[in-house]
Design a protein around this motif. Structure first.
Motif, mmCIF file in Angstrom:
data_model
loop_
_atom_site.group_PDB
_atom_site.id
_atom_site.type_symbol
_atom_site.label_atom_id
_atom_site.label_comp_id
_atom_site.label_asym_id
_atom_site.label_seq_id
_atom_site.Cartn_x
_atom_site.Cartn_y
_atom_site.Cartn_z
ATOM 1 N N SER A 133 0.827 -1.209 0.000
ATOM 2 C CA SER A 133 0.000 0.000 0.000
ATOM 3 C C SER A 133 0.861 1.259 0.000
ATOM 4 O O SER A 133 0.522 2.259 -0.641
ATOM 5 C CB SER A 133 -0.953 -0.002 1.199
ATOM 6 O OG SER A 133 -0.246 0.142 2.415
ATOM 7 N N HIS B 170 -8.251 6.622 -3.655
ATOM 8 C CA HIS B 170 -7.086 5.936 -4.208
ATOM 9 C C HIS B 170 -7.437 4.479 -4.511
ATOM 10 O O HIS B 170 -8.293 3.881 -3.883
ATOM 11 C CB HIS B 170 -5.910 5.992 -3.231
ATOM 12 C CG HIS B 170 -5.502 7.395 -2.884
ATOM 13 N ND1 HIS B 170 -4.700 8.165 -3.685
ATOM 14 C CD2 HIS B 170 -5.804 8.164 -1.807
ATOM 15 C CE1 HIS B 170 -4.522 9.344 -3.129
ATOM 16 N NE2 HIS B 170 -5.180 9.378 -1.984
ATOM 17 N N THR C 148 -1.643 4.137 -1.624
ATOM 18 C CA THR C 148 -3.070 3.928 -1.417
ATOM 19 C C THR C 148 -3.312 3.516 0.030
ATOM 20 O O THR C 148 -2.367 3.314 0.792
ATOM 21 C CB THR C 148 -3.630 2.862 -2.379
ATOM 22 O OG1 THR C 148 -5.055 2.811 -2.270
ATOM 23 C CG2 THR C 148 -3.054 1.478 -2.061
#
Length: 321
Positions: free
Chosen positions: A114, A157, A119
């Motif tokens: 991530s 995102h 994100t």
């Protein structure tokens, strides 16, 4: 990054032998519902070494597509190899959502991935749903020590990433008749990219033990048992499980060097966990009655300390068993 598809991915963890671990197969069940809701395919991502067994199981449990990354560098999990491989896959295919088991592997590689993708990630989820108003996945997880449940979304995102606790969902219906699309990606990580190496693998599970990770019901004896007289119902329940000859671990409450022999004779227990602590008077010199320094009602002038003599007595008792 921008999503290139509406697909939902599920990471299928693999063992050293290439077989699929349960948590990934479990997540294919809610993944099916969520993938349909967001209008994409359910994609299983299999990373490992000699993964044919895992690929077969992922297809049998409902994956529409299976992306396979196979190589000797993936036999044992390493952060660098797995993060690099998954990052390359996500950049190429651009899924909308990715579900990962909240295992030791998932809790390590999920945040790494991530961060690289810039994100969000929701960790240790106990429920997942699709929010029709926003088109986002609603990830639910315990917070504030488990006293509250928070529902978290990632609206800005992609992909939306979440780790889900093992055992929260049951596996779906298995069918050998399914014919998923299998995509094989040649992604190999050079040795100089992998900054860690597995020196030794120590197996704690043997034929006499039970794998608690895959157990649906665990019978445990704790403080409420009180002593040998309270263990009879637990022993009776344990005997119903043919794979369990006797409980392997006994909590410390009620176990003392004096009753270890009785526990062994009546319950077939061979492992003991007992407290050897005793209450000692604190050596605090400066005291003023009525002016507590800690939690109200607590005894601030006593401490718990392990008693070496009690440990010695317990060891002597066990040596005689």
């Amino acid at each position: 990054m921008e999503a290139l598809s509406k697909d939902l991915w599920v990471l299928i963890e693999t063992g050293e032998d290439g077989s699929a671990k349960s948590v990934g197969l479990e997540l294919l069940n809610p993944g099916r519902r969520l993938a349909d809701a967001q209008g994409g395919a359910l994609v299983a991502v299999v990373v490992g070494c000699q993964t044919e067994a895992a690929v077969k199981e992922a297809g049998a449990y409902g994956a529409d597509k299976i992306i396979v990354v196979d190589g000797p560098e993936y036999r044992h999990y390493t952060t660098d190899a797995y993060a690099d491989a998954l990052y390359a896959l996500v950049n190429k295919y651009g899924p909308t959502t990715m579900m990962i088991g909240a295992t030791n592997v998932g809790r390590d590689v999920g945040p790494r991935l991530s961060c690289r993708l810039k994100t969000g990630l929701t960790a240790d989820c106990t429920a997942v749903d699709y929010d029709e108003d926003t088109g986002n996945i609603a990830w639910t997880r315990p917070t504030f020590g488990g006293n509250l449940l928070a529902t978290i979304m990632c609206p800005d995102h992609r992909p939306q990433i979440g780790t889900v606790r093992p055992g929260v969902f049951k596996k779906g219906e298995r069918s050998q008749d399914r014919q998923p699309e299998i995509i094989r990606e040649e992604i190999h990580i050079t040795a100089d990219r992998i900054r860690t190496r597995v020196v030794e693998v120590i197996r704690e599970l043997n034929a006499e033990n039970v794998n608690l990770e895959s157990a649906e019901v665990i019978v445990s004896g704790g403080r409420g048992v009180g002593g040998p007289e309270g263990f009879a119902p637990l022993k009776e329940l344990a005997e119903l499980q043919k794979k369990i000859k006797g409980p392997r671990i006994m909590a410390g409450a009620g176990v003392t060097p004096k009753v270890i022999r009785q526990f062994l004779d009546e319950t077939e227990i061979t492992d003991f966990h007992l407290s050897a602590k005793k209450v000692l008077e604190s050596e605090m010199r400066y005291r003023k009655e009525g002016v507590p320094m800690g939690i109200a009602g607590m005894d601030e002038y006593s401490i718990f300390r392990t008693d070496a003599q009690e440990v010695a007595r317990a060891r002597q008792a066990l040596e005689r068993v």
